[in-house]
Design a protein around this motif. Structure first.
Motif, mmCIF file in Angstrom:
data_model
loop_
_atom_site.group_PDB
_atom_site.id
_atom_site.type_symbol
_atom_site.label_atom_id
_atom_site.label_comp_id
_atom_site.label_asym_id
_atom_site.label_seq_id
_atom_site.Cartn_x
_atom_site.Cartn_y
_atom_site.Cartn_z
ATOM 1 N N HIS A 192 -37.403 -13.710 61.675
ATOM 2 C CA HIS A 192 -37.972 -13.205 62.882
ATOM 3 C C HIS A 192 -37.357 -13.587 64.237
ATOM 4 O O HIS A 192 -37.940 -14.338 65.234
ATOM 5 N N ALA A 228 -37.963 -12.196 67.443
ATOM 6 C CA ALA A 228 -39.379 -12.677 68.217
ATOM 7 C C ALA A 228 -38.890 -14.076 69.116
ATOM 8 O O ALA A 228 -39.540 -13.985 70.324
ATOM 9 N N ASP A 240 -37.331 -12.636 72.276
ATOM 10 C CA ASP A 240 -38.318 -11.859 73.227
ATOM 11 C C ASP A 240 -39.287 -12.860 73.926
ATOM 12 O O ASP A 240 -39.567 -12.652 75.018
ATOM 13 N N GLN A 241 -39.611 -13.884 73.010
ATOM 14 C CA GLN A 241 -40.729 -14.666 73.744
ATOM 15 C C GLN A 241 -40.331 -15.679 74.580
ATOM 16 O O GLN A 241 -40.494 -16.240 75.628
ATOM 17 N N PHE A 242 -39.069 -16.380 74.238
ATOM 18 C CA PHE A 242 -38.428 -17.514 74.925
ATOM 19 C C PHE A 242 -37.129 -17.311 75.821
ATOM 20 O O PHE A 242 -36.623 -17.823 76.427
ATOM 21 N N SER A 261 -41.208 -26.531 75.413
ATOM 22 C CA SER A 261 -41.848 -26.344 74.224
ATOM 23 C C SER A 261 -40.810 -26.237 73.081
ATOM 24 O O SER A 261 -39.604 -26.713 73.320
ATOM 25 N N VAL A 282 -39.556 -24.396 69.433
ATOM 26 C CA VAL A 282 -39.603 -23.293 68.650
ATOM 27 C C VAL A 282 -39.732 -23.455 67.001
ATOM 28 O O VAL A 282 -38.642 -23.779 66.569
#
Length: 460
Positions: free
Chosen positions: A332, A335, A338-340, A409, A411
């Motif tokens: 993935h 993703a 796209d998210q980070f 954050s 991952v």
């Protein structure tokens, strides 16, 4: 590190006894009854080490050793001569001919195996660098060696200063190297910041071996000195000390106390090995290496990995060894981008590469061959160890989310791995077919839920 050994001995009983001892230590053993027979064996197989009895029925063993050193196939293979008499003159003659050591019957089995481990360890490093050099040459990226060769240096480390000063005065007239000397403790303090010599000569007292042995271990552990040659010198043979020195990383052990002539031959041999290995490593890290390196992760790219894998496969088939091909793909990964963001994706790729490099052996290959796809080639391994390694790599990502430098954050990331095997006992498939087998296993791992290892049907 079991390997393939060739015994050359005109006395059948000697060959049989030695073969039994070595086979019990899980070595593959080839046999030849004389020099001519050995050449026939070498035409079909390349051993990792050659043991030669000094009494051959068709030629002088020392002359045969010289011949092997002059042949391209055997020029860098460790050679040990075995004799029944501890004769200094013959020992010096053998060392001068290119032999790495001379062992005297009856041989202590524990000492013999320790010596073989040491020689095979050094040969494995040279062999891996040669393999990478041939890959560079095939890609057209090898540079000619520089004509300038800096003066080599050796360092004498002894329990007390007077000994090393005396040795240095006797060696300087016969060795063309820069010679320095310190006591054990001062050498230990210096190795982290002083320029590394090419060879350390360490005198070890059998009655108090710990300081000398600790120095051997520290030299091998430090980045700046780990490629140096190490010659350990003992005034008298002590089984436990010899074995400990070899297993801690000594390149050679001299058992007869200080002898300027013998020491100069052994040191010169280690200096030559060091220069050769340094030149190979220098070529690997030259500016041309950028053409075969992934700029984001610092790993090799597909352009390098494919011909390297082909050469490793040829070598494995020739030597009767096994190797593993692993294809790893981050799960993935889109993703993550796209998210980070793509910068975070780059951090994930870089950290993944770092963790894999850190937990694989120096002789293994890891390359980035696609966006989030990695090729790992494990040399000299079997299916069980390969599967364990692949599972360990998966756990390295699963168990430790990757922190982002510019975001507060982490991952969470996982990886799927497909494994196939090549070499001894497996079909001699083209490299492309091996990759297809690994890719099928990787696809299966994805289909079964990701974050796992699957073995190709060819390897199972």
């Amino acid at each position: 590190m079991p390997g393939k050994l060739l015994i050359v001995d005109s006395i059948a009983t000697n060959r049989i006894v030695l073969k039994v001892r070595l086979t019990n230590a899980v070595y593959e053993v080839l046999q030849a009854e004389n020099a001519a027979d050995a050449q026939r064996v070498l035409a079909k197989a390349t051993p990792d080490l050659i043991l030669i009895n000094v009494q051959l029925d068709d030629c002088d063993s020392v002359d045969f050793c010289k011949l092997l050193r002059d042949q391209k196939q055997t020029a860098f293979i460790p050679i040990v001569l075995i004799t029944s008499e501890d004769d200094r003159t013959e020992r010096l003659r053998a060392l001068k001919s290119g032999a790495n050591d001379v062992l005297v019957r009856p041989m202590d089995e524990v000492v013999l195996l320790a010596r073989l481990r040491s020689l095979l360890r050094s040969h494995e490093s040279v062999e891996e660098n040669q393999l990478r050099e041939r890959t560079n040459e095939a890609l057209g990226f090898a540079e000619p060696s520089s004509a300038f060769t800096p003066r080599s240096s050796i360092h004498l480390a002894t329990p007390e200063a007077a000994t090393s000063v005396r040795w240095a005065s006797l060696l300087k007239p016969i060795l063309p190297y820069k010679i320095t000397s310190r006591i054990h403790g001062d050498t230990l303090k210096d190795i982290s910041h002083a320029p590394s010599p090419d060879v350390f000569v360490i005198a070890v007292d059998p009655l108090e071996p710990e300081p000398g042995l600790r120095l051997v271990a520290e030299i091998r552990a430090r980045t700046v000195t780990r490629h140096a040659g190490i010659l350990v010198m003992l005034e008298q043979e002590d089984r436990e000390t010899v074995v400990d020195a070899m297993d801690l990383g000594a390149s050679d052990v001299m058992l007869h106390g200080f002898d300027a002539d013998e020491l100069s031959l052994r040191v010169s041999n280690l200096v030559s090995q060091k220069r050769f290995s340094d030149n190979l490593r220098a070529n690997l890290t030259s500016g041309l290496q950028a053409a075969v390196t992934d700029p984001l992760t610092g790993l090799f790219n597909r352009r390098y990995a494919m011909p390297h894998l082909s050469r490793l496969q040829d070598q494995a088939m020739r030597k009767g060894r096994q190797f593993a091909v692993l294809l790893a793909d981050l799960d993935h990964f889109k993703a993550v981008n796209d998210q980070f963001g793509h910068a975070a994706g780059d951090e994930v790729l870089s950290e993944t590469a770092r963790r894999m490099r850190e937990h694989l052996r120096a002789i293994d290959l890891v390359a980035r061959i696609g966006g989030e796809e990695f090729l790992i080639v494990l040399s000299e391994t079997n299916l069980e160890r390969s599967q364990a390694t692949a599972s360990r790599l998966c756990a390295l990502l699963r168990d430790r989310p990757i922190p982002l430098t510019h975001q507060s954050s982490e991952v969470p990331i996982t990886m799927s791995v497909g494994v196939t095997m090549g070499g001894k006992g497996y079909p001699d498939l083209p490299v492309e077919d091996l990759l297809r087998q690994a890719d099928k296993a990787l696809y299966e791992a994805k289909a079964l839920g990701r974050d796992q290892v699957c073995i190709s049907k060819l390897a199972a």
